[in-house]
Scaffold this motif. Structure first.
Motif, PDB file in Angstrom:
ATOM      1  N   LEU A 122       0.836  -1.205   0.000  1.00 45.89           N
ATOM      2  CA  LEU A 122       0.000   0.000   0.000  1.00 45.89           C
ATOM      3  C   LEU A 122       0.871   1.255   0.000  1.00 45.89           C
ATOM      4  O   LEU A 122       0.548   2.249  -0.659  1.00 45.89           O
ATOM      5  CB  LEU A 122      -0.934  -0.015   1.210  1.00 45.89           C
ATOM      6  CG  LEU A 122      -2.028  -1.087   1.188  1.00 45.89           C
ATOM      7  CD1 LEU A 122      -2.814  -1.073   2.502  1.00 45.89           C
ATOM      8  CD2 LEU A 122      -2.968  -0.885   0.004  1.00 45.89           C
ATOM      9  N   ALA A 123       1.980   1.217   0.735  1.00 41.30           N
ATOM     10  CA  ALA A 123       2.898   2.358   0.712  1.00 41.30           C
ATOM     11  C   ALA A 123       3.505   2.523  -0.674  1.00 41.30           C
ATOM     12  O   ALA A 123       3.643   3.646  -1.173  1.00 41.30           O
ATOM     13  CB  ALA A 123       3.997   2.160   1.756  1.00 41.30           C
ATOM     14  N   GLU A 124       3.868   1.412  -1.324  1.00 43.22           N
ATOM     15  CA  GLU A 124       4.415   1.462  -2.678  1.00 43.22           C
ATOM     16  C   GLU A 124       3.428   2.100  -3.647  1.00 43.22           C
ATOM     17  O   GLU A 124       3.806   2.876  -4.529  1.00 43.22           O
ATOM     18  CB  GLU A 124       4.760   0.041  -3.137  1.00 43.22           C
ATOM     19  CG  GLU A 124       5.173  -0.090  -4.595  1.00 43.22           C
ATOM     20  CD  GLU A 124       6.566   0.425  -4.881  1.00 43.22           C
ATOM     21  OE1 GLU A 124       6.907   0.577  -6.075  1.00 43.22           O
ATOM     22  OE2 GLU A 124       7.323   0.674  -3.911  1.00 43.22           O
ATOM     23  N   LEU A 125       2.142   1.803  -3.468  1.00 39.03           N
ATOM     24  CA  LEU A 125       1.091   2.325  -4.357  1.00 39.03           C
ATOM     25  C   LEU A 125       0.552   3.674  -3.886  1.00 39.03           C
ATOM     26  O   LEU A 125      -0.322   4.242  -4.536  1.00 39.03           O
ATOM     27  CB  LEU A 125      -0.066   1.315  -4.430  1.00 39.03           C
ATOM     28  CG  LEU A 125       0.271  -0.035  -5.075  1.00 39.03           C
ATOM     29  CD1 LEU A 125      -0.870  -1.027  -4.839  1.00 39.03           C
ATOM     30  CD2 LEU A 125       0.550   0.123  -6.564  1.00 39.03           C
ATOM     31  N   ARG A 126       1.035   4.144  -2.746  1.00 34.64           N
ATOM     32  CA  ARG A 126       0.563   5.399  -2.148  1.00 34.64           C
ATOM     33  C   ARG A 126      -0.946   5.365  -1.930  1.00 34.64           C
ATOM     34  O   ARG A 126      -1.661   6.329  -2.190  1.00 34.64           O
ATOM     35  CB  ARG A 126       0.963   6.602  -3.015  1.00 34.64           C
ATOM     36  CG  ARG A 126       2.462   6.754  -3.182  1.00 34.64           C
ATOM     37  CD  ARG A 126       2.832   7.968  -3.994  1.00 34.64           C
ATOM     38  NE  ARG A 126       4.283   8.079  -4.143  1.00 34.64           N
ATOM     39  CZ  ARG A 126       4.898   9.050  -4.805  1.00 34.64           C
ATOM     40  NH1 ARG A 126       4.174  10.002  -5.386  1.00 34.64           N
ATOM     41  NH2 ARG A 126       6.217   9.075  -4.884  1.00 34.64           N
ATOM     42  N   ALA A 127      -1.417   4.232  -1.443  1.00 32.17           N
ATOM     43  CA  ALA A 127      -2.846   4.027  -1.204  1.00 32.17           C
ATOM     44  C   ALA A 127      -3.110   4.084   0.293  1.00 32.17           C
ATOM     45  O   ALA A 127      -2.579   3.276   1.056  1.00 32.17           O
ATOM     46  CB  ALA A 127      -3.277   2.680  -1.770  1.00 32.17           C
TER      47      ALA A 127
END
Length: 267
Positions: A122-127
């Motif tokens: 989720l951090a990688e996707l900025r979600a």
């Protein structure tokens, strides 16, 4: 017959996987793995308990994890992944970190869990706002939401099935129906989802991810996908899969403008 030209098997790098005793989707994990990486799977001991918070606690006890990782030491994996979502979120953020520490002590290699990989993805996707699909009961689903809140993630909508057994038998069409329900439905003050997460490593998801991303226009991630993505990232290599936002930056939606309420310090 002279087979010397073959040169022998291709060198392999190892990923150790600890899975619950009822895990049935070994082949799904392998589909994300490149040809030069091998998975070495071991399972936790059988306990006569249905899928529940009690089962999640039993299959994630530190002694159980230590025994499983020590069994994997014989094949010298470079990283060990605990492939169970509920078992790794049932203790909250602190519990997940303690599990990683226990596995690392037992195997002296980097360790990760599905739920820890979820937050990293989720951090990688900025979600920061996600819709949620689970096959679990309401109590197990709520425990996952509590874990996500502890990780700074808001759940905007959810769909769950209430299953306590045979989760691996759920057909793709039911997963798709739940995904549409979770994204289409809205929880109070939830807002629009940045991504959809499909929970449970025993729930089949591989083939539905690209189709759902095309339909829903948001990144779609699943328990097995994030586990393999995180484990392979530890090796400095990439998971393979057809046009999935987590694996391919070109498949990610173009970020829109930051709304005032999302700006740091806005009140």
């Amino acid at each position: 017959m002279d087979v010397s030209f073959l040169g022998g098997p291709r060198p392999q790098r190892g990923v150790g996987v600890v899975a619950p005793f009822d895990f049935a989707l070994d082949r799904e994990l392998w589909r994300w793995v490149p040809d030069d990486v091998s998975l070495h799977l071991t399972r936790t001991p059988f306990v006569p308990v249905e899928v529940s918070l009690d089962l999640a606690r039993l299959v994630s006890e530190h002694e159980t994890l230590g025994d499983a990782v020590r069994a994997l030491n014989a094949v010298a994996p470079e990283v060990v992944a605990y492939a169970c979502t509920s078992g790794s979120f049932v203790g909250g953020i602190a519990g997940e970190r303690a599990m990683c520490e226990a596995m690392t002590r037992a195997g002296a290699v980097p360790s990760l869990t599905t739920s820890g990989a979820l937050l990293a993805a989720l951090a990688e996707l900025r979600a920061r706002r996600i819709a949620l699909v689970t096959p679990y009961t309401v109590s197990v689903t709520q425990s996952l939401e509590d874990y996500l809140v502890g990780g700074g993630v808001r759940v905007t909508g959810r769909a769950f099935m209430g299953l306590t057994r045979h989760i691996w038998k759920v057909p793709y069409r039911d997963v798709v129906d739940m995904a549409r329900q979770a994204v289409g439905g809205r929880m109070p003050a939830g807002g629009t989802a940045d991504a959809l997460f499909i929970s449970c490593t025993n729930l089949p998801t591989y083939d539905v991810i690209p189709q759902l991303e095309a339909e829903l226009r948001i990144p779609v991630i699943s328990a097995n996908q994030v586990t393999m993505w995180a484990a392979l990232r530890h090796l400095g290599t990439r998971a393979v899969g057809p046009y999935q936002a987590l694996l391919d930056e070109s498949a990610r939606p173009v970020p829109g403008p930051v709304l005032p309420e999302e700006q740091e310090g806005w009140a």
